[in-house]
Motif scaffolding. Sequence first.
Motif, PDB file in Angstrom:
ATOM      1  N   ASN A   1      21.605  -5.957 -14.885  1.00 11.77           N
ATOM      2  CA  ASN A   1      21.801  -5.121 -13.597  1.00 11.77           C
ATOM      3  C   ASN A   1      21.669  -5.994 -12.178  1.00 11.77           C
ATOM      4  O   ASN A   1      21.812  -5.586 -11.185  1.00 11.77           O
ATOM      5  CB  ASN A   1      20.990  -4.114 -13.258  1.00 11.77           C
ATOM      6  CG  ASN A   1      20.870  -3.004 -14.471  1.00 11.77           C
ATOM      7  OD1 ASN A   1      22.086  -2.707 -14.679  1.00 11.77           O
ATOM      8  ND2 ASN A   1      19.727  -2.428 -14.714  1.00 11.77           N
ATOM      9  N   LYS A   2      22.196  -7.257 -12.442  1.00 12.77           N
ATOM     10  CA  LYS A   2      22.328  -8.186 -11.462  1.00 12.77           C
ATOM     11  C   LYS A   2      23.603  -9.196 -11.537  1.00 12.77           C
ATOM     12  O   LYS A   2      24.092  -9.133 -12.824  1.00 12.77           O
ATOM     13  CB  LYS A   2      21.131  -9.298 -11.322  1.00 12.77           C
ATOM     14  CG  LYS A   2      19.817  -8.400 -11.005  1.00 12.77           C
ATOM     15  CD  LYS A   2      18.798  -9.575 -10.804  1.00 12.77           C
ATOM     16  CE  LYS A   2      17.304  -8.806 -10.421  1.00 12.77           C
ATOM     17  NZ  LYS A   2      16.352  -9.677 -10.482  1.00 12.77           N
ATOM     18  N   TRP A   3      24.111  -9.667 -10.651  1.00 13.57           N
ATOM     19  CA  TRP A   3      25.233 -10.592 -10.568  1.00 13.57           C
ATOM     20  C   TRP A   3      24.829 -12.001 -10.290  1.00 13.57           C
ATOM     21  O   TRP A   3      24.082 -12.244  -9.368  1.00 13.57           O
ATOM     22  CB  TRP A   3      26.370 -10.092  -9.634  1.00 13.57           C
ATOM     23  CG  TRP A   3      27.139  -8.730  -9.922  1.00 13.57           C
ATOM     24  CD1 TRP A   3      26.566  -7.560  -9.794  1.00 13.57           C
ATOM     25  CD2 TRP A   3      28.236  -8.557 -10.738  1.00 13.57           C
ATOM     26  NE1 TRP A   3      27.385  -6.632 -10.189  1.00 13.57           N
ATOM     27  CE2 TRP A   3      28.370  -7.230 -10.868  1.00 13.57           C
ATOM     28  CE3 TRP A   3      29.008  -9.347 -11.553  1.00 13.57           C
ATOM     29  CZ2 TRP A   3      29.294  -6.630 -11.621  1.00 13.57           C
ATOM     30  CZ3 TRP A   3      30.021  -8.957 -12.109  1.00 13.57           C
ATOM     31  CH2 TRP A   3      30.118  -7.750 -12.244  1.00 13.57           C
ATOM     32  N   TYR A   4      25.123 -12.775 -11.371  1.00 16.01           N
ATOM     33  CA  TYR A   4      24.953 -14.271 -11.263  1.00 16.01           C
ATOM     34  C   TYR A   4      26.156 -15.184 -11.163  1.00 16.01           C
ATOM     35  O   TYR A   4      27.335 -14.451 -11.610  1.00 16.01           O
ATOM     36  CB  TYR A   4      24.140 -14.734 -12.512  1.00 16.01           C
ATOM     37  CG  TYR A   4      22.902 -14.183 -12.652  1.00 16.01           C
ATOM     38  CD1 TYR A   4      21.685 -14.819 -11.826  1.00 16.01           C
ATOM     39  CD2 TYR A   4      22.449 -12.941 -13.218  1.00 16.01           C
ATOM     40  CE1 TYR A   4      20.353 -14.100 -11.822  1.00 16.01           C
ATOM     41  CE2 TYR A   4      21.250 -12.477 -13.118  1.00 16.01           C
ATOM     42  CZ  TYR A   4      20.339 -13.008 -12.516  1.00 16.01           C
ATOM     43  OH  TYR A   4      18.947 -12.477 -12.635  1.00 16.01           O
ATOM     44  N   CYS A   5      26.065 -16.158 -10.484  1.00 12.36           N
ATOM     45  CA  CYS A   5      27.217 -17.198 -10.631  1.00 12.36           C
ATOM     46  C   CYS A   5      27.691 -17.753 -11.710  1.00 12.36           C
ATOM     47  O   CYS A   5      26.636 -17.774 -12.735  1.00 12.36           O
ATOM     48  CB  CYS A   5      27.140 -18.185  -9.419  1.00 12.36           C
ATOM     49  SG  CYS A   5      25.824 -19.495  -9.901  1.00 12.36           S
ATOM     50  N   PHE A   6      28.473 -18.604 -12.085  1.00 16.07           N
ATOM     51  CA  PHE A   6      28.957 -19.117 -13.207  1.00 16.07           C
ATOM     52  C   PHE A   6      27.776 -20.307 -13.784  1.00 16.07           C
ATOM     53  O   PHE A   6      27.757 -20.593 -14.928  1.00 16.07           O
ATOM     54  CB  PHE A   6      30.130 -19.774 -13.485  1.00 16.07           C
ATOM     55  CG  PHE A   6      30.855 -20.643 -12.087  1.00 16.07           C
ATOM     56  CD1 PHE A   6      30.536 -21.808 -12.203  1.00 16.07           C
ATOM     57  CD2 PHE A   6      31.202 -20.078 -11.053  1.00 16.07           C
ATOM     58  CE1 PHE A   6      30.748 -22.508 -11.087  1.00 16.07           C
ATOM     59  CE2 PHE A   6      31.674 -20.752  -9.932  1.00 16.07           C
ATOM     60  CZ  PHE A   6      31.350 -22.223  -9.906  1.00 16.07           C
ATOM     61  N   CYS A   7      27.014 -20.776 -12.739  1.00 16.86           N
ATOM     62  CA  CYS A   7      26.019 -21.813 -13.164  1.00 16.86           C
ATOM     63  C   CYS A   7      24.999 -21.094 -13.546  1.00 16.86           C
ATOM     64  O   CYS A   7      24.133 -21.786 -14.388  1.00 16.86           O
ATOM     65  CB  CYS A   7      25.869 -22.703 -12.046  1.00 16.86           C
ATOM     66  SG  CYS A   7      27.499 -23.735 -11.417  1.00 16.86           S
ATOM     67  N   HIS A   8      24.515 -20.138 -13.057  1.00 18.25           N
ATOM     68  CA  HIS A   8      23.091 -19.516 -13.334  1.00 18.25           C
ATOM     69  C   HIS A   8      23.267 -18.461 -14.560  1.00 18.25           C
ATOM     70  O   HIS A   8      22.320 -18.216 -15.008  1.00 18.25           O
ATOM     71  CB  HIS A   8      22.512 -18.704 -12.091  1.00 18.25           C
ATOM     72  CG  HIS A   8      22.010 -19.613 -11.189  1.00 18.25           C
ATOM     73  ND1 HIS A   8      22.553 -19.700  -9.961  1.00 18.25           N
ATOM     74  CD2 HIS A   8      20.770 -20.233 -11.046  1.00 18.25           C
ATOM     75  CE1 HIS A   8      21.723 -20.659  -9.225  1.00 18.25           C
ATOM     76  NE2 HIS A   8      20.719 -20.821  -9.926  1.00 18.25           N
ATOM     77  N   ALA A   9      24.394 -17.927 -14.908  1.00 16.61           N
ATOM     78  CA  ALA A   9      24.765 -16.897 -15.990  1.00 16.61           C
ATOM     79  C   ALA A   9      24.226 -17.563 -17.298  1.00 16.61           C
ATOM     80  O   ALA A   9      24.451 -18.904 -17.576  1.00 16.61           O
ATOM     81  CB  ALA A   9      26.090 -16.598 -15.948  1.00 16.61           C
TER      82      ALA A   9
END
Length: 155
Positions: free
Chosen positions: A27-35
């Motif tokens: 239920n959160k959005w992360y950048c491609f580095c934190h995903a």
Amino acid sequence: MSEANGTAWGMCAAFGCPLAGTVGSENKWYCFCHANKPSNFNDAITRELREKQAHIVNAIGILRIHGCSFYGSDAEYRAIQQLLIGADRRDLLMSAEEKQTGGARAWLLRLERALVDACAGFGEQKPIPLTVPTAPVIGPTRASNFHPYADGAEA
């Protein structure tokens, strides 16, 4: 602000991350580095992005804001060039092939890949060495000629 943790709308859910959230998880959005990274490494990844990779982060931001298009104005393109040259990352400048094909999107992907590579080591288990590191041995390494009672004194 879009979430209770103070994250601005559209930004990565990791606290302080300067990138946009592009991958949904929990239920959160992360950048491609934190995903897909353990959450206990969020601070280290954010520090890497803010301190060591800020020039690439800023270049990605400019490209995304302008929709990967430099039609009508070269100011944004020149700004990205100055960022990368100033950071001594000429390898990340737009290639001749990308210029010919209008491939700002391919350039964006290459810049994003550079960030992924820079953050790749975070979240991986480091192997524990099987041997204990020690200091080098100084002096004799064996005592073949050692006689504790050589002087004739018996105890």
